[in-house]
Design an enzyme around this catalytic site. Structure first.
Site, short mmCIF file in Angstrom:
data_model
loop_
_atom_site.label_atom_id
_atom_site.label_comp_id
_atom_site.label_asym_id
_atom_site.label_seq_id
_atom_site.Cartn_x
_atom_site.Cartn_y
_atom_site.Cartn_z
N HIS A 131 5.05 4.47 19.58
CA HIS A 131 4.16 4.95 18.51
C HIS A 131 3.31 6.16 18.93
CE1 HIS A 131 5.49 1.34 16.57
NE2 HIS A 131 4.69 1.50 15.53
N HIS A 138 3.62 8.95 16.41
CA HIS A 138 2.50 9.47 15.60
C HIS A 138 2.37 10.98 15.77
CE1 HIS A 138 0.34 5.30 15.35
NE2 HIS A 138 1.40 5.38 14.59
N HIS A 171 8.12 6.87 9.15
CA HIS A 171 7.42 6.26 10.29
C HIS A 171 8.41 5.61 11.28
CE1 HIS A 171 4.33 4.17 12.55
NE2 HIS A 171 4.94 3.03 12.32
N ARG A 189 -18.24 -4.34 0.00
CA ARG A 189 -18.35 -4.79 1.40
C ARG A 189 -17.33 -5.89 1.77
NH1 ARG A 189 -23.97 -4.44 0.18
NH2 ARG A 189 -24.69 -2.38 0.83
N ARG A 205 -1.73 -6.87 22.26
CA ARG A 205 -1.31 -6.28 20.97
C ARG A 205 -0.89 -4.82 21.11
NH1 ARG A 205 -3.78 -6.95 14.85
NH2 ARG A 205 -2.22 -5.59 13.91
N ASN A 224 2.82 -1.13 20.04
CA ASN A 224 2.84 0.31 19.79
C ASN A 224 3.91 1.03 20.60
OD1 ASN A 224 0.69 0.30 17.95
ND2 ASN A 224 -0.75 0.11 19.65
N GLU A 244 -6.69 -5.84 19.37
CA GLU A 244 -5.98 -4.97 20.31
C GLU A 244 -6.81 -4.58 21.54
OE1 GLU A 244 -3.12 -2.20 18.54
OE2 GLU A 244 -3.74 -0.76 20.05
N LYS A 258 -4.10 -4.69 10.35
CA LYS A 258 -4.44 -3.28 10.56
C LYS A 258 -4.35 -2.57 9.22
CE LYS A 258 -3.22 -2.31 15.35
NZ LYS A 258 -2.35 -1.53 16.23
N GLU A 281 11.45 -1.00 13.86
CA GLU A 281 10.35 -1.89 14.27
C GLU A 281 10.91 -3.26 14.70
OE1 GLU A 281 7.38 -0.71 14.72
OE2 GLU A 281 6.70 0.55 13.06
N LYS A 332 5.21 -11.21 15.93
CA LYS A 332 3.97 -10.50 15.58
C LYS A 332 2.82 -11.49 15.43
CE LYS A 332 1.65 -6.82 13.56
NZ LYS A 332 1.66 -5.54 12.91
P1 NAD Z 1 6.49 3.25 2.49
O1 NAD Z 1 5.38 2.37 2.15
O2 NAD Z 1 6.30 4.72 2.30
O3 NAD Z 1 7.79 2.77 1.71
C1 NAD Z 1 8.98 3.48 1.89
C2 NAD Z 1 9.61 3.92 0.56
O4 NAD Z 1 10.27 2.83 -0.04
C3 NAD Z 1 8.60 4.42 -0.47
O5 NAD Z 1 9.16 5.48 -1.18
C4 NAD Z 1 8.44 3.19 -1.38
O6 NAD Z 1 7.99 3.53 -2.67
C5 NAD Z 1 9.84 2.65 -1.40
N1 NAD Z 1 9.98 1.24 -1.69
C6 NAD Z 1 9.18 0.24 -1.31
N2 NAD Z 1 9.74 -0.94 -1.61
C7 NAD Z 1 10.91 -0.66 -2.22
C8 NAD Z 1 11.94 -1.48 -2.74
N3 NAD Z 1 11.93 -2.81 -2.65
N4 NAD Z 1 13.00 -0.88 -3.33
C9 NAD Z 1 13.06 0.49 -3.38
N5 NAD Z 1 12.14 1.31 -2.87
C10 NAD Z 1 11.07 0.72 -2.28
O7 NAD Z 1 6.93 3.08 4.03
P2 NAD Z 1 7.04 1.80 4.99
O8 NAD Z 1 8.11 2.14 5.93
O9 NAD Z 1 7.10 0.55 4.24
O10 NAD Z 1 5.64 1.81 5.76
C11 NAD Z 1 5.28 2.87 6.58
C12 NAD Z 1 3.78 2.86 6.73
O11 NAD Z 1 3.37 1.65 7.34
C13 NAD Z 1 3.25 3.99 7.60
O12 NAD Z 1 2.13 4.57 6.97
C14 NAD Z 1 2.83 3.29 8.87
O13 NAD Z 1 1.77 3.93 9.51
C15 NAD Z 1 2.41 1.95 8.35
N6 NAD Z 1 2.45 0.88 9.34
C16 NAD Z 1 1.37 0.07 9.44
C17 NAD Z 1 1.39 -0.97 10.33
C18 NAD Z 1 0.21 -1.90 10.38
O14 NAD Z 1 0.17 -2.74 11.29
N7 NAD Z 1 -0.69 -1.85 9.45
C19 NAD Z 1 2.51 -1.21 11.13
C20 NAD Z 1 3.61 -0.37 10.99
C21 NAD Z 1 3.58 0.67 10.09
N1 GLY Z 2 2.01 -2.13 14.33
C1 GLY Z 2 1.19 -2.38 15.45
C2 GLY Z 2 0.21 -3.48 15.26
O1 GLY Z 2 0.12 -4.09 14.24
O2 GLY Z 2 -0.53 -3.75 16.16
#
Ligand code: NAD
Ligand code: GLY
Length: 363
Positions: A244, A248, A261, A117, A237, A241, A233, A139, A181, A223
């Site tokens: 997005h 998406h 992404h 939890r 906030r 997006n 949000e 998030k 981003e 941010k």
């Molecule tokens: P990812 O986590 O898939 O990483 C991208 C690639 O880079 C992967 O293959 C990873 O293994 C590799 N990698 C990571 N660090 C590395 C490094 N230092 N050196 C070499 N390779 C490395 O992708 P991302 O772009 O980091 O994140 C995308 C995700 O984030 C999506 O799922 C998206 O929905 C999510 N997201 C969430 C929020 C939020 O607010 N929570 C905001 C934006 C995006």
């Molecule tokens: N990436 C959008 C948010 O964190 O609200």
């Protein structure tokens, strides 16, 4: 090192940004118990796991190494984190540490929100995208075959450690995805930052350390400001997006992982900008500037040629911003200013989609 604060009252937390932070003893003040569990993936583990483990000497350290890829951002994979925690008898005082990009961060945060939890968690983002966006703001969650990020929770980390040195090993395509981003923050919030990005995009795209550090710091600052005003949000906030809702839809249609992404967000931002221009809210010259900066960042300007307007419409109605059955979009009112609105003619959205899809089809 520079430190920012996400001002959320009793859930406030620091974001440390700087080079070579992984091996420093910066996490310990955020760890309340003796147990920690580092969650990472098969790509990041060989690069940085040992370094992080060394910084945690003296603690009981468990590790869960997951497969790499957006297609693994699922409930099934989160279950593997629970397996690891339970097999190691990790208790309620454990701290989960997400070492990786946004995929690892989103899943680890969600696992932390659910395990017994709710246990503490820390973000150690290792991609540009995760350092400027996903690690901050709480998030967390996973994808569902019917919609991106549809299962999740708001759950804040206790600390974010963004070591800019780890970006040296990031593939160029991933760096560009993160820049999408960064551009977003300029477009929705800060025209002067957008101007600076235009001047420095050439340095960012080749991984210039000084330029990246500045971009990461300003992005996190924006941010943190936005999240502090509207954690869950219900208002401002949603502006984060931009692009997005379209993005998406692209990710869900293409199959998670084919378009990154950030690439989907870039094509989506151009759709939002084009619609804003058709509404008369953005000038032709501003649209051209937005296209040019995305092109310089080596990001896609157009949606996938194999998508149709109908597919976009259908996938976009699964978006979390849909209200009373109406698609709401983040649209631009100039550079540095955005609104969330459903107040646009449906035909204009169709026209925008049709026009950019036609451009994609003709190459
Ligand atoms: P990812 O986590 O898939 O990483 C991208 C690639 O880079 C992967 O293959 C990873 O293994 C590799 N990698 C990571 N660090 C590395 C490094 N230092 N050196 C070499 N390779 C490395 O992708 P991302 O772009 O980091 O994140 C995308 C995700 O984030 C999506 O799922 C998206 O929905 C999510 N997201 C969430 C929020 C939020 O607010 N929570 C905001 C934006 C995006
Ligand atoms: N990436 C959008 C948010 O964190 O609200």
């Amino acid at each position: 090192m520079r430190t920012l604060n996400v001002d959320l009252g009793e859930r406030a937390y620091p974001i440390h940004i700087g080079d070579n932070l992984l091996q420093q003893d910066l996490l310990r003040p955020c760890i309340r118990g003796r147990q920690v569990c580092i969650v990472t993936n098969e790509t990041v583990a060989p690069l940085y796991l040992e370094r992080l483990e060394r910084a945690l000497q003296g603690l009981e350290v468990e590790k869960v190494v997951l497969p790499d890829g957006e297609q693994f951002k699922t409930l099934e994979t989160v279950n593997r984190i629970f397996d690891g925690l339970l097999e190691a008898r990790q208790n309620r005082t454990t701290t989960l540490i997400a070492l990786g990009g946004g995929v690892i961060g989103d899943m680890t945060g969600f696992a932390a929100a659910c395990y017994q939890r709710g246990v503490d968690f820390i973000q150690v983002p290792t991609t540009l995208l995760s350092q400027v966006d996903s690690s901050v703001g709480g998030k967390t969650g996973v994808n569902h075959p019917l919609g991106k990020n549809m299962i999740g929770a708001f759950y804040q980390p206790r600390c974010v450690l963004a070591d800019t040195g780890v970006l040296k090993t990031l593939p160029p395509r991933e760096l560009s995805a993160g820049i999408a981003e960064v551009i977003k923050y300029g477009l929705i919030y800060d025209a002067a930052f957008f101007d600076w990005l235009e001047d420095n995009i050439g340095r960012l795209v080749v991984g210039d350390e000084e330029a990246l550090s500045r971009a990461i710091y300003r992005s996190c600052e924006i941010k943190a400001e936005v999240v502090a005003q509207d954690e869950k949000e219900s208002g401002i906030r949603a502006l984060l997006n931009l692009g997005h809702t379209f993005g998406h839809a692209i990710e869900a249609h293409q199959g998670y992982g084919r378009w990154l992404h950030g690439e989907a967000v870039a094509a989506g931002t151009l759709l939002a900008a084009d619609l804003s221009r058709r509404l008369g809210w953005l000038s032709e010259e501003q649209l051209t500037r937005i296209e040019a900066i995305h092109a310089a960042a080596r990001l896609p300007l157009l949606p996938p040629a194999d998508m149709s307007v109908e597919q976009f419409r259908s996938l976009m109605t699964v978006d979390k911003k849909v209200l009373d059955g109406r698609i709401r979009l983040v649209l631009l009112q100039g550079i540095g200013s955005a609104v969330v609105t459903s107040d646009f003619p449906a035909e204009l959205l169709d026209e925008t989609l049709e026009s950019r899809l036609a451009m994609a089809r003709t190459g």
